[in-house]
Design an enzyme around this catalytic site. Structure first.
Site, PDB file in Angstrom:
ATOM      1  N   HIS A  44     -32.104 -42.460 104.559  1.00 45.77           N
ATOM      2  CA  HIS A  44     -30.973 -41.286 104.581  1.00 45.77           C
ATOM      3  C   HIS A  44     -31.516 -39.979 104.297  1.00 45.77           C
ATOM      4  O   HIS A  44     -32.114 -39.674 103.646  1.00 45.77           O
ATOM      5  CB  HIS A  44     -29.671 -41.580 104.001  1.00 45.77           C
ATOM      6  CG  HIS A  44     -29.603 -41.597 102.679  1.00 45.77           C
ATOM      7  ND1 HIS A  44     -29.277 -40.486 101.695  1.00 45.77           N
ATOM      8  CD2 HIS A  44     -29.824 -42.756 101.695  1.00 45.77           C
ATOM      9  CE1 HIS A  44     -29.560 -40.786 100.670  1.00 45.77           C
ATOM     10  NE2 HIS A  44     -29.657 -42.028 100.389  1.00 45.77           N
ATOM     11  N   ASP A  52     -34.328 -40.049  96.532  1.00 38.98           N
ATOM     12  CA  ASP A  52     -33.091 -40.582  97.193  1.00 38.98           C
ATOM     13  C   ASP A  52     -32.646 -39.453  98.038  1.00 38.98           C
ATOM     14  O   ASP A  52     -31.857 -38.682  97.643  1.00 38.98           O
ATOM     15  CB  ASP A  52     -32.288 -40.783  96.072  1.00 38.98           C
ATOM     16  CG  ASP A  52     -30.953 -41.289  96.715  1.00 38.98           C
ATOM     17  OD1 ASP A  52     -31.040 -41.823  97.616  1.00 38.98           O
ATOM     18  OD2 ASP A  52     -29.892 -41.599  95.770  1.00 38.98           O
ATOM     19  N   GLU A 110     -25.203 -40.798 103.964  1.00 39.73           N
ATOM     20  CA  GLU A 110     -25.118 -41.751 103.247  1.00 39.73           C
ATOM     21  C   GLU A 110     -24.255 -41.640 101.963  1.00 39.73           C
ATOM     22  O   GLU A 110     -23.634 -42.512 101.747  1.00 39.73           O
ATOM     23  CB  GLU A 110     -26.553 -42.600 102.866  1.00 39.73           C
ATOM     24  CG  GLU A 110     -26.385 -44.014 102.229  1.00 39.73           C
ATOM     25  CD  GLU A 110     -26.426 -43.992 100.720  1.00 39.73           C
ATOM     26  OE1 GLU A 110     -26.155 -44.921 100.391  1.00 39.73           O
ATOM     27  OE2 GLU A 110     -26.430 -42.787 100.070  1.00 39.73           O
ATOM     28  N   GLU A 111     -24.758 -40.742 101.497  1.00 37.51           N
ATOM     29  CA  GLU A 111     -24.322 -40.428  99.842  1.00 37.51           C
ATOM     30  C   GLU A 111     -22.675 -40.167  99.793  1.00 37.51           C
ATOM     31  O   GLU A 111     -22.127 -40.883  98.977  1.00 37.51           O
ATOM     32  CB  GLU A 111     -24.929 -39.152  99.463  1.00 37.51           C
ATOM     33  CG  GLU A 111     -26.332 -39.050  98.951  1.00 37.51           C
ATOM     34  CD  GLU A 111     -26.697 -40.163  97.967  1.00 37.51           C
ATOM     35  OE1 GLU A 111     -25.693 -40.976  97.494  1.00 37.51           O
ATOM     36  OE2 GLU A 111     -28.072 -40.368  97.878  1.00 37.51           O
ATOM     37  N   ASP A 171     -34.398 -47.328 100.545  1.00 39.46           N
ATOM     38  CA  ASP A 171     -33.402 -46.286  99.871  1.00 39.46           C
ATOM     39  C   ASP A 171     -33.370 -46.578  98.543  1.00 39.46           C
ATOM     40  O   ASP A 171     -32.411 -46.833  97.826  1.00 39.46           O
ATOM     41  CB  ASP A 171     -31.967 -46.350 100.733  1.00 39.46           C
ATOM     42  CG  ASP A 171     -31.125 -45.277  99.891  1.00 39.46           C
ATOM     43  OD1 ASP A 171     -31.527 -44.535  99.246  1.00 39.46           O
ATOM     44  OD2 ASP A 171     -30.010 -45.610 100.182  1.00 39.46           O
ATOM     45  N   HIS A 196     -29.845 -38.796  91.554  1.00 38.53           N
ATOM     46  CA  HIS A 196     -28.617 -38.052  91.778  1.00 38.53           C
ATOM     47  C   HIS A 196     -28.781 -36.872  90.967  1.00 38.53           C
ATOM     48  O   HIS A 196     -27.582 -36.519  90.342  1.00 38.53           O
ATOM     49  CB  HIS A 196     -27.202 -38.765  91.521  1.00 38.53           C
ATOM     50  CG  HIS A 196     -27.122 -39.808  92.861  1.00 38.53           C
ATOM     51  ND1 HIS A 196     -26.005 -40.466  92.950  1.00 38.53           N
ATOM     52  CD2 HIS A 196     -27.750 -40.149  93.734  1.00 38.53           C
ATOM     53  CE1 HIS A 196     -26.200 -41.439  93.687  1.00 38.53           C
ATOM     54  NE2 HIS A 196     -27.134 -41.128  94.611  1.00 38.53           N
TER      55      HIS A 196
END
Ligand SMILES: [Zn+2]
Length: 466
Positions: free
Chosen positions: A281, A293, A327-328, A355, A425
């Site tokens: 992503h 990520d 995606e997130e 991912d 994140h």
């Protein structure tokens, strides 16, 4: 033994061995090329350091779309295009601020960040007593009278005894995702969630949360606190249950905006209507630059197409790299891709997602039939020289999930996961934490599986004799 049968056996063995050694050579060529002449790291450097965090709907997300499209355009693929998709736009606003107040005027600052999708606190911030819980289940035990008017502090840590850190993550992520919606039902004024991180440090980790069916006027603000902050808050609270917690955040949800999935394709020479995809992503959270990520998965997927072409291999089936948007905080890109595939009646036979970070690849997980899994396990020895040993049944990836049906093999690259949640994140998900060789080994491992899937096709269910 019948001599004719012996002859047939001999020839089929020879054929099998020849195919085996040809595959060994192909895999070696793929790994050699990825490790000596890979592009993934260079692309990641640009995405991370020239563009940065790529939250859906941001200027950086748009820049990443344009950059990756340009790079795929330069690879001489058969087709590169943008697939329109509307995405949510949530903006963090000014940096968040929080402290623990042990007595009036005596405060200790702690690092927090708003959870993605959260509402803001009132302009002047929110100060309230705090109640610690180990999970959503505790809310019912405490009841409304112990929760109302307070800030709920979810402090269940990730379970360190889980060897797959993803299992440890699944074991607590409900606190982050639904914690605010659930605590709101008991009259809580806000929630603070321990960061999904196995390590003790000072980085708060954001991530998606949802209010579910909660009406807009009853939504309460939610923030993550660093693991050190969580430890301090918990200890302080045990010494003095009367302490207050203050936090202030100004995040905001805007109307949806136009965005895109970026897709590149090599058309199959024999079965162009059988489509195989590799993807990651393109969006990321905004605190770091989204290198692990999922910048890693994006550049690895692009490199799969490039490595196939550079090795002079002509795929029989159509192979696409799909860089999914959002995606997130919405999965809109993954859903849109599957929706368009169904509208166009496209047959997808294989989808591989990367991912899980740009760390040393260990293998793959698969969602498929027994026949498919048996076929894939037969390729294990080809991967052994590259220390790829993990072939397991299990989840694949969020973006390829919407393609799930009885005909497709879904797969996820499984890198070593031990350090992933140190960065996930958070502000320290940055380029310097991705190792060039590890990233390249991942790209080569993905390319090798795509090569084998393309060459042999996915196993069809065995015909029952009768
Ligand atoms: Zn991701």
């Amino acid at each position: 033994m019948n001599p004719r049968l012996l002859l047939v056996l001999f020839f089929s063995c020879t054929l099998f061995l020849r195919a085996q050694s040809e595959d060994e050579k192909q895999l070696k060529a793929i790994y050699d090329m990825a490790l000596t002449n890979g592009k993934a790291y260079e692309w990641l450097n640009y995405l991370s350091n020239q563009i940065g965090g790529r939250l859906s709907g941001s200027v950086q997300a748009q820049e990443a779309i344009e950059y990756t499209k340009r790079q795929m355009d330069s690879l001489g693929l058969d087709r590169v295009w943008l697939q329109p998709v509307m995405v949510p736009k949530w903006v963090r606003g000014t940096p968040e601020f929080a402290y623990i107040e042990t007595r009036p005027g005596i405060t200790t600052n702690v690092p927090i960040c708003a959870l993605g999708g959260s509402v803001a606190t009132p302009d002047g911030g929110l100060k309230a007593s705090i109640v610690e819980v180990q999970g959503i289940e505790d809310l019912e035990k405490l009841g409304r009278e112990k929760i109302e008017g307070k800030i709920v502090f979810y402090n269940r840590p990730m379970d360190p005894t889980q060897i797959s850190t993803f299992s440890a993550y699944s074991g607590c992520v409900d606190q982050r995702y639904s914690g605010a919606a659930e605590a709101g039902k008991y009259g809580a004024r806000g929630v603070i969630v321990r960061s999904m991180n196995l390590r003790l440090d000072d980085y708060p980790h954001t991530g998606a949360m949802s209010y579910g069916e909660t009406p807009v006027e009853s939504r309460i603000p939610a923030a993550a606190i660093s693991t050190n902050g969580a430890e301090l808050l918990s200890t302080t609270l045990k010494l003095n249950p009367e302490i207050k917690f203050f936090f202030k955040q100004s995040c905001k949800q805007y109307p949806d905006v136009q965005s895109y999935n970026v897709i590149g394709e090599i058309r199959g020479s024999e079965y162009p209507n059988e489509i195989m995809i590799v993807g990651g992503h393109l969006d990321s959270w905004d605190l770091g630059d989204g290198s692990h990520d999922d910048g890693a998965g994006v550049v690895q997927s692009m490199d799969v197409l490039r490595l196939i072409k550079a090795n002079g291999y002509r795929p029989k089936r159509t192979i696409r790299a799909v860089l999914f948007m959002n995606e997130e905080n919405g999965l809109r890109g993954g859903k849109k891709y599957a929706e368009v595939a169904r509208q166009k009646n496209e047959t997808h036979v294989f989808a591989l997602e990367s991912d899980a970070g740009g760390f040393t690849p260990r293998g793959f997980s698969f969602e498929c039939t027994d026949e498919n899994f048996e076929q894939i396990e037969g390729w294990k020895s080809l991967f052994e020289p590259y220390l790829i040993h993990m072939f397991v049944r299990g989840g694949s990836g969020a973006d390829v999930g919407p393609l799930r049906d009885e005909n497709i093999v879904l797969s996820g690259l499984r890198p070593d996961s031990q350090r992933y949640f140190d960065h996930h994140h958070a502000e320290n998900d940055t380029f310097e934490h991705v190792n060039k060789r590890e990233l390249e080994l991942g790209a080569a491992t993905m390319t090798s599986l795509v090569y084998l899937m393309d060459k042999y096709g996915t196993a069809k269910p065995k015909k029952v004799k009768g």
